[in-house]
Design a protein around this motif. Structure first.
Motif, PDB file in Angstrom:
ATOM      1  N   PHE A  71      27.908 105.210  40.824  1.00  0.00           N
ATOM      2  CA  PHE A  71      29.311 104.940  41.157  1.00  0.00           C
ATOM      3  C   PHE A  71      30.245 105.150  39.971  1.00  0.00           C
ATOM      4  O   PHE A  71      31.427 104.825  40.058  1.00  0.00           O
ATOM      5  CB  PHE A  71      29.465 103.493  41.639  1.00  0.00           C
ATOM      6  CG  PHE A  71      28.841 103.228  42.980  1.00  0.00           C
ATOM      7  CD1 PHE A  71      29.530 103.498  44.150  1.00  0.00           C
ATOM      8  CD2 PHE A  71      27.563 102.709  43.066  1.00  0.00           C
ATOM      9  CE1 PHE A  71      28.952 103.258  45.385  1.00  0.00           C
ATOM     10  CE2 PHE A  71      26.972 102.461  44.292  1.00  0.00           C
ATOM     11  CZ  PHE A  71      27.673 102.738  45.457  1.00  0.00           C
ATOM     12  N   ASN A  75      33.503 107.680  41.766  1.00  0.00           N
ATOM     13  CA  ASN A  75      33.036 107.107  43.029  1.00  0.00           C
ATOM     14  C   ASN A  75      33.113 105.586  43.041  1.00  0.00           C
ATOM     15  O   ASN A  75      32.541 104.947  43.905  1.00  0.00           O
ATOM     16  CB  ASN A  75      31.578 107.523  43.299  1.00  0.00           C
ATOM     17  CG  ASN A  75      31.468 108.980  43.724  1.00  0.00           C
ATOM     18  OD1 ASN A  75      32.165 109.426  44.626  1.00  0.00           O
ATOM     19  ND2 ASN A  75      30.618 109.722  43.057  1.00  0.00           N
ATOM     20  N   LEU A  78      33.775 103.397  46.124  1.00  0.00           N
ATOM     21  CA  LEU A  78      32.803 103.345  47.213  1.00  0.00           C
ATOM     22  C   LEU A  78      31.821 102.186  47.050  1.00  0.00           C
ATOM     23  O   LEU A  78      30.976 101.977  47.911  1.00  0.00           O
ATOM     24  CB  LEU A  78      32.029 104.665  47.300  1.00  0.00           C
ATOM     25  CG  LEU A  78      32.885 105.931  47.427  1.00  0.00           C
ATOM     26  CD1 LEU A  78      31.997 107.144  47.680  1.00  0.00           C
ATOM     27  CD2 LEU A  78      33.928 105.786  48.527  1.00  0.00           C
ATOM     28  N   ARG A  79      31.932 101.419  45.968  1.00  0.00           N
ATOM     29  CA  ARG A  79      31.046 100.257  45.774  1.00  0.00           C
ATOM     30  C   ARG A  79      31.306  99.239  46.880  1.00  0.00           C
ATOM     31  O   ARG A  79      32.401  99.175  47.439  1.00  0.00           O
ATOM     32  CB  ARG A  79      31.299  99.628  44.401  1.00  0.00           C
ATOM     33  CG  ARG A  79      32.628  98.925  44.277  1.00  0.00           C
ATOM     34  CD  ARG A  79      32.950  98.528  42.837  1.00  0.00           C
ATOM     35  NE  ARG A  79      34.134  97.681  42.771  1.00  0.00           N
ATOM     36  CZ  ARG A  79      35.376  98.118  42.853  1.00  0.00           C
ATOM     37  NH1 ARG A  79      35.597  99.414  43.011  1.00  0.00           N
ATOM     38  NH2 ARG A  79      36.390  97.281  42.792  1.00  0.00           N
ATOM     39  N   ASP A  80      30.301  98.392  47.166  1.00  0.00           N
ATOM     40  CA  ASP A  80      30.428  97.496  48.319  1.00  0.00           C
ATOM     41  C   ASP A  80      30.941  96.100  47.967  1.00  0.00           C
ATOM     42  O   ASP A  80      31.033  95.239  48.847  1.00  0.00           O
ATOM     43  CB  ASP A  80      29.081  97.380  49.052  1.00  0.00           C
ATOM     44  CG  ASP A  80      27.985  96.826  48.143  1.00  0.00           C
ATOM     45  OD1 ASP A  80      28.269  96.454  46.986  1.00  0.00           O
ATOM     46  OD2 ASP A  80      26.824  96.779  48.604  1.00  0.00           O
ATOM     47  N   TRP A  87      30.084  92.762  41.353  1.00  0.00           N
ATOM     48  CA  TRP A  87      29.326  93.976  41.672  1.00  0.00           C
ATOM     49  C   TRP A  87      28.229  94.225  40.647  1.00  0.00           C
ATOM     50  O   TRP A  87      27.110  94.612  40.989  1.00  0.00           O
ATOM     51  CB  TRP A  87      30.291  95.154  41.738  1.00  0.00           C
ATOM     52  CG  TRP A  87      29.651  96.475  41.976  1.00  0.00           C
ATOM     53  CD1 TRP A  87      28.970  96.880  43.097  1.00  0.00           C
ATOM     54  CD2 TRP A  87      29.649  97.595  41.084  1.00  0.00           C
ATOM     55  NE1 TRP A  87      28.538  98.182  42.952  1.00  0.00           N
ATOM     56  CE2 TRP A  87      28.936  98.647  41.738  1.00  0.00           C
ATOM     57  CE3 TRP A  87      30.183  97.820  39.820  1.00  0.00           C
ATOM     58  CZ2 TRP A  87      28.755  99.884  41.150  1.00  0.00           C
ATOM     59  CZ3 TRP A  87      30.005  99.064  39.234  1.00  0.00           C
ATOM     60  CH2 TRP A  87      29.289 100.076  39.893  1.00  0.00           C
ATOM     61  N   CYS A 220      37.541 102.068  51.323  1.00  0.00           N
ATOM     62  CA  CYS A 220      36.678 101.804  50.171  1.00  0.00           C
ATOM     63  C   CYS A 220      35.393 101.134  50.646  1.00  0.00           C
ATOM     64  O   CYS A 220      35.351 100.552  51.735  1.00  0.00           O
ATOM     65  CB  CYS A 220      37.375 100.892  49.158  1.00  0.00           C
ATOM     66  SG  CYS A 220      38.981 101.488  48.583  1.00  0.00           S
ATOM     67  N   GLY A 221      34.364 101.186  49.817  1.00  0.00           N
ATOM     68  CA  GLY A 221      33.107 100.549  50.188  1.00  0.00           C
ATOM     69  C   GLY A 221      33.241  99.063  50.410  1.00  0.00           C
ATOM     70  O   GLY A 221      32.542  98.477  51.235  1.00  0.00           O
ATOM     71  N   TYR A 222      34.178  98.434  49.704  1.00  0.00           N
ATOM     72  CA  TYR A 222      34.331  96.986  49.793  1.00  0.00           C
ATOM     73  C   TYR A 222      35.277  96.531  50.903  1.00  0.00           C
ATOM     74  O   TYR A 222      35.416  95.344  51.151  1.00  0.00           O
ATOM     75  CB  TYR A 222      34.798  96.406  48.450  1.00  0.00           C
ATOM     76  CG  TYR A 222      36.084  96.998  47.905  1.00  0.00           C
ATOM     77  CD1 TYR A 222      37.323  96.596  48.379  1.00  0.00           C
ATOM     78  CD2 TYR A 222      36.049  97.951  46.894  1.00  0.00           C
ATOM     79  CE1 TYR A 222      38.496  97.136  47.891  1.00  0.00           C
ATOM     80  CE2 TYR A 222      37.215  98.496  46.384  1.00  0.00           C
ATOM     81  CZ  TYR A 222      38.436  98.084  46.879  1.00  0.00           C
ATOM     82  OH  TYR A 222      39.596  98.627  46.385  1.00  0.00           O
ATOM     83  N   GLN A 250      36.583 109.787  48.309  1.00  0.00           N
ATOM     84  CA  GLN A 250      36.807 108.875  49.433  1.00  0.00           C
ATOM     85  C   GLN A 250      36.940 109.640  50.741  1.00  0.00           C
ATOM     86  O   GLN A 250      36.387 109.242  51.767  1.00  0.00           O
ATOM     87  CB  GLN A 250      38.070 108.055  49.206  1.00  0.00           C
ATOM     88  CG  GLN A 250      37.901 106.850  48.300  1.00  0.00           C
ATOM     89  CD  GLN A 250      39.214 106.126  48.133  1.00  0.00           C
ATOM     90  OE1 GLN A 250      40.097 106.590  47.416  1.00  0.00           O
ATOM     91  NE2 GLN A 250      39.361 104.999  48.795  1.00  0.00           N
ATOM     92  N   TRP A 253      33.631 110.857  51.925  1.00  0.00           N
ATOM     93  CA  TRP A 253      32.815 109.726  52.390  1.00  0.00           C
ATOM     94  C   TRP A 253      33.255 109.260  53.779  1.00  0.00           C
ATOM     95  O   TRP A 253      32.436 109.033  54.665  1.00  0.00           O
ATOM     96  CB  TRP A 253      32.931 108.591  51.378  1.00  0.00           C
ATOM     97  CG  TRP A 253      32.209 107.333  51.742  1.00  0.00           C
ATOM     98  CD1 TRP A 253      30.855 107.156  51.878  1.00  0.00           C
ATOM     99  CD2 TRP A 253      32.785 106.055  52.000  1.00  0.00           C
ATOM    100  NE1 TRP A 253      30.567 105.852  52.200  1.00  0.00           N
ATOM    101  CE2 TRP A 253      31.742 105.155  52.273  1.00  0.00           C
ATOM    102  CE3 TRP A 253      34.092 105.586  52.007  1.00  0.00           C
ATOM    103  CZ2 TRP A 253      31.965 103.821  52.574  1.00  0.00           C
ATOM    104  CZ3 TRP A 253      34.331 104.254  52.298  1.00  0.00           C
ATOM    105  CH2 TRP A 253      33.262 103.379  52.578  1.00  0.00           C
TER     106      TRP A 253
END
Length: 259
Positions: A71, A75, A78-80, A87, A220-222, A250, A253
């Motif tokens: 990441f 990227n 895109l983290r969750d 994180w 976003c991933g989160y 993004q 994705w």
């Protein structure tokens, strides 16, 4: 993507043409099209730089596993997990403070950042926009060094970049002040509001002075699993919910999730 569609039903739209979406919102209030927007991760993506600064710091490097490292090259969004320290699994208070300081104490943080896709699209739509309100937090204190850099970024890439017919208003709020309540108190009636946090979108929608507005969120991933409270408020206020890609990574994705 199916998870959000199931929650949000007909209010959920994914777009790769932010400019057209902003222009379409003018139909909500054609006499006075007002854009309100968050700054970080909407007008400018800050987390890629922040995480790279963490990785470069010798006291924080060991927190990065192979899973984290993927990441770190454009990227990070895109983290969750939203908070960088969560994180990375950082529990040491000194290291958590260090992570915060790498952003908040950097008086030049924004100086080499480029406008995100949303801001670039917004600048192409100023012919249908009368006012732009940037509603942004200035962090834990009013005098964070990064705030002065953020102001310079906004003045260079937004205030000085729009025609004189479009008025830009910069609002720097203490962290404890809620954006929706502030806009309502200031009498700001918007046709479109953009933010990367669902909780902020909900609060803004709940306190909005109008109906038939648009909520925009960079995917976003989160935040991609939007909650039911957001869907409910969209139904109650007749609001449209739009998710968009704010960077090439993004957008790619989001397109992969939609297939």
């Amino acid at each position: 993507m199916e998870n959000i569609q199931a929650i949000s039903e007909n209010e959920f739209v994914v777009t790769n043409n932010v400019g057209a979406t902003i222009a379409d919102a003018a139909g909500v209030a054609p006499a006075r099209h007002v854009i309100a927007t968050d700054c970080d991760e909407v007008l400018v993506n800050i987390t890629d730089k922040w995480i790279m600064k963490c990785l470069a710091h010798r006291e924080l490097r060991d927190y990065f596993s192979d899973g984290h490292l993927k990441f770190t090259q454009k990227n990070a969004l895109l983290r969750d997990t939203y908070y960088v320290h969560d994180w990375l699994g950082v529990e040491d208070p000194a290291h958590r403070d260090l992570i915060q300081s790498l952003y908040f104490d950097d008086e030049f943080f924004y100086d080499d950042l480029r406008p995100a896709s949303y801001l670039q699209s917004l600048l192409r739509c100023t012919d249908v926009v009368s006012d732009i309100h940037v509603i942004t937090s200035c962090g834990p204190t009013d005098s964070n060094p990064a705030t002065s850099s953020k102001r310079r970024f906004l003045e260079q890439h937004l205030v000085n970049a729009v025609p004189t017919s479009t008025k830009v208003h910069l609002h720097f709020l203490p962290t404890h002040v809620k954006k929706g309540a502030y806009m309502a108190a200031q009498g700001i009636r918007f046709s479109s509001y953009a933010d990367d946090l669902p909780s902020h979108l909900v609060e803004v929608a709940q306190t909005a002075l109008t109906r038939n507005f648009e909520l925009m969120m960079p995917g976003c991933g989160y935040n991609i699993l939007a909650d039911r409270e957001l869907a409910q408020i969209c139904n109650e206020r007749n609001a449209r919910f739009v998710v968009f890609g704010n960077s090439p990574a993004q957008t790619q994705w989001l397109e992969s999730l939609a297939t």
